[in-house]
Design a protein around this motif. Structure first.
Motif: not given
Ligand code: UDP
Length: 456
Positions: A224-227, A424-433
């Protein structure tokens, strides 16, 4: 299936020991024994920071901490990577082999696999010689490994010369799916002097060559971070984010004692109000910039928690004076924080960070917006990832003298904290991670696959 005994060998540095300790804890939870080998210099720090710490549990650990000397004298400059690497290469292989032999003969412990840091790749030769498994662990970004593995191409493309030194001043791309890399990302060229740069470059080339002796490459990151990096290096297995758990030995692996008083201080601050400021274990400031940072934090008129390391070691003297005008009433300064605990605290609003890879992963996993202040190695690239690709942070702009002014600090803090999009982007990414580490998540499955292989 047998109980494997895995020997884990980090590079002697905070940012390498921490993720490899968390990795070791995961293996222990899954029925492996761990022999964790630090250099003596680091081992002594790890042990003494545990000993003084309240709340640090060392009794239940199935991680056996052992050490071997790095070959340097007590006062040597271990920040000079070329010198440190050369000394380790000359001295440690024979001692590691002896350690493994002693474990077998004296303790009846048979090491079945060596998991070594990329920069400790000499250990893979030992694994091969004694007929055990060799696994590479990469504690920084997958993108940095992709860069290291691309040296021949960088030479062919005229980005660096045959001594690894940058030729162009431009940014470059490792592949079309990669964000552009700043020329400052050529990290081996950024050391103290040209001799050290050349030694570091040669060390990286050697480590990349030795990778052919390894069966797995593991990395504390996720696609997700480094495709781009993971499609560039299909052998690299993402197993991140590697985070300390609440029930684990919280401070195992810390080289400095954590000041836990900052947690009770955070408990008294309003929700999402505090600027957390920490630059990892090696970043140094010059006096002018340090002063500007102090006054910039004051100018924000917000609560802040600032980690100001005070290393007694004269090589990394960071004991700069706070400016006279600095009152510090709305802030708290500590010498070393329990960073993961801090980042997960509800009072934290944003993270002023040097973008070291562990800090990057820890901040992202807690959904904290970043203010990026990179210093060296892959930190410039992490800043690009955070600000331009993931859009969860902002960078600082230096003035014409290269200084990040107090006004710029205040402006960017205000900007990041008023940006709903970033939050909100930081929050969404947190859940994905975090999903990666849940049962059935990608990293969790990758770790399971790896552990199954260890036990075969
Ligand atoms: N860290 C910490 N307390 C501090 C500052 C840093 O526990 O006050 C930890 C942080 O959580 C991270 C590591 O030290 O795990 C620093 O690694 P990073 O890759 O971010 O930076 P480096 O020190 O390698 O530059």
């Amino acid at each position: 299936m047998s109980v494997p005994t895995v020997l884990v060998l980090p590079l002697p540095a905070q940012g390498h020991v921490n993720p490899m300790i968390v990795f070791s804890q995961r293996l222990v939870q899954n029925g492996c024994n761990i022999i964790f080998v630090n250099t003596e210099f680091i081992h002594n720090k790890v042990v003494s920071s545990m000993g003084n710490q309240q709340g640090c549990d060392t009794g239940r650990s199935l991680i056996k901490l052992v050490s071997i000397p790095d070959g340097l004298g007590p006062d040597a400059d271990r920040n000079n990577f070329g010198v440190l690497f050369g000394s380790m290469l000359n001295n440690m292989p024979a001692m590691l082999e002896k350690l493994i032999e002693d474990l077998r003969l004296k303790d009846g412990v048979t090491v079945s696999c060596i998991v070594a840091d990329f920069l400790m790749a000499w250990a893979f030769e030992i694994a091969r010689n004694i007929g055990i498994k060799g696994v590479m662990f990469f504690p920084a970004s997958a993108s940095l490994l992709a860069l290291n593995c691309s040296i021949p191409r960088l030479i062919d493309d005229g980005i660096i010369d045959s001594n690894g030194l940058p030729i162009t001043q431009k940014t470059f791309q490792l592949s079309p799916s990669f964000p552009p890399m700043d020329i400052q990302s050529i990290w081996w060229a950024k050391t103290v002097d040209s001799k050290s740069a050349n030694e570091t470059y040669k060390a990286v080339v050697l480590c990349v060559q030795t990778l052919e002796l390894t069966e797995w490459w593991l990395c504390n990151s996720t696609p997700e971070i480094e495709p781009g990096a993971f499609s560039f290096l299909p052998k690299l297995l993402p197993i991140g984010p590697l985070l300390r758990g609440v029930t684990e030995e919280k401070c195992l692996g810390q080289l400095r004692e954590e000041d836990l008083s900052c947690i009770s201080w955070l408990d008294q601050q309003p929700h999402a109000s505090v600027i957390f400021v920490a630059f990892g274990s090696t970043t140094l400031f010059d006096e002018k910039q340090f002063k500007e940072l102090a006054l910039g934090l004051e100018l924000t008129n917000r609560p802040f928690l600032w980690v100001v390391r005070q290393d007694s070691n004269s090589d990394s003297n960071n004991n700069l004076p706070l400016p006279n005008e600095f009152k510090g009433n709305q802030g708290k300064i500590v010498k070393w924080a329990p960073q993961q605990k801090v980042l997960s605290h509800p009072a934290i609003a944003c993270f002023v960070s040097h973008c070291g890879w562990n800090s990057t992963i820890e901040g992202l996993s807690n959904g904290v917006p970043f203010l990026c202040w990179p210093y060296f190695i892959d930190q410039f690239f992490s800043k690009t990832l955070l600000c331009d690709v993931l859009k969860v942070g902002l960078g600082f702009d230096a003035d014409e003298n290269g200084l990040i002014s107090r006004g710029e600090i205040k402006a960017k803090v205000d900007k990041v904290l008023s940006d709903e999009n970033i939050r909100s982007k930081a929050h969404v990414l947190k859940e994905k991670l975090l999903n990666n580490m849940k049962v059935g998540g990608r990293s969790s499955e990758n770790l399971n696959k790896f552990i199954k292989w260890l036990k075969e």
